[in-house]
Design a protein around this motif. Structure first.
Motif, PDB file in Angstrom:
ATOM      1  N   ASP A   1       0.855  -1.185   0.000  1.00  0.00           N
ATOM      2  CA  ASP A   1       0.000   0.000   0.000  1.00  0.00           C
ATOM      3  C   ASP A   1       0.894   1.239   0.000  1.00  0.00           C
TER       4      ASP A   1
ATOM      5  N   ALA B   1      -8.320   3.083   9.646  1.00  0.00           N
ATOM      6  CA  ALA B   1      -9.400   2.863   8.689  1.00  0.00           C
ATOM      7  C   ALA B   1     -10.728   2.806   9.429  1.00  0.00           C
ATOM      8  N   SER B   2     -11.768   3.330   8.812  1.00  0.00           N
ATOM      9  CA  SER B   2     -13.101   3.263   9.408  1.00  0.00           C
ATOM     10  C   SER B   2     -13.746   1.929   9.078  1.00  0.00           C
ATOM     11  N   CYS B   3     -14.707   1.518   9.916  1.00  0.00           N
ATOM     12  CA  CYS B   3     -15.426   0.270   9.668  1.00  0.00           C
ATOM     13  C   CYS B   3     -16.841   0.397  10.217  1.00  0.00           C
TER      14      CYS B   3
ATOM     15  N   ARG C   1      -1.623   2.487  10.131  1.00  0.00           N
ATOM     16  CA  ARG C   1      -2.765   2.860   9.300  1.00  0.00           C
ATOM     17  C   ARG C   1      -4.019   2.957  10.152  1.00  0.00           C
TER      18      ARG C   1
END
Length: 208
Positions: free
Chosen positions: A145, A169-171, A167
């Motif tokens: 990435d 990240a939304s979930c 990193r």
């Protein structure tokens, strides 16, 4: 048992305390030491002191529940060593993987660390380099990435360097998040191993 007589304040007559399962804090203080609602404790009426105690007792369980809940939302993976064999940015070597299911809508924070040994595959001196990154929910073959990629390179007969990346990240509630810690060789002349690669994934339901 017989009744117990208390005589705490010599200015007050003895008072009797009977067993009761429903006795309030104020009732207890009234029966034992003769407190009145308007008596002062450090200049503060007793009724205000008792009200503050009651509020503290009421909210304490909620605070403990939130703390225990937050500390249970994490997972990790670690191993002594992984040899990095891929020279393909788009099909990197898997160093570690963690799969989590978000308990509610929120965010995952992934942190990866490792010690990298990088050296010329044929010995001697050469330009050598390795890269590493975190990928999330990428199908196989998993690629590096570019948003979290880091590189270690040098003209050398062998180097060791520590590396770390992160990193966020939304979930959504119930969503499965596959997090990959990846590595690859920047040149065909490079040989490399990742020592103690570790991946830690945490979940948070709110931001500060």
């Amino acid at each position: 048992m017989g009744r117990k007589t208390f005589n705490i304040d010599p200015r007050e007559p003895p008072c009797t305390l009977r067993k009761t399962a429903t006795m309030s804090i104020f009732t207890l203080l009234t029966k034992t030491v003769g407190f009145k609602k308007d008596h002062l404790l450090g200049g503060i009426p007793m009724r205000h002191v008792l009200r503050s105690i009651a509020v503290s007792v009421a909210i304490a369980p909620a605070l403990f529940v939130n703390t225990a809940h937050a500390t249970s939302w994490f997972d990790y993976s670690s191993t002594p060593a992984v040899q990095i064999t891929s020279t393909d940015f788009h099909a990197a070597t898997l160093l570690r993987k963690v799969t989590v299911v978000c308990p509610k809508a929120g965010f995952i924070v992934a942190n990866a660390t490792s010690q990298f040994a990088i050296f010329p595959s044929a010995g001697g001196w050469a330009y050598v380099g390795a890269g590493f990154s975190l990928a999330i929910n990428d199908p196989a073959p998993t690629e590096m990435d570019s948003n979290s990629a880091h590189y270690i390179s040098a003209y050398s007969d062998g180097i060791t360097e520590s590396g770390a990346t992160q990193r966020v990240a939304s979930c959504t509630a119930g969503q499965t998040m596959n997090v990959f810690f990846m590595g690859y060789l920047q040149t065909a002349e490079t040989a490399s191993s990742a020592y103690n690669p570790t991946l830690v994934v945490q979940f948070f339901d709110t931001r500060i």
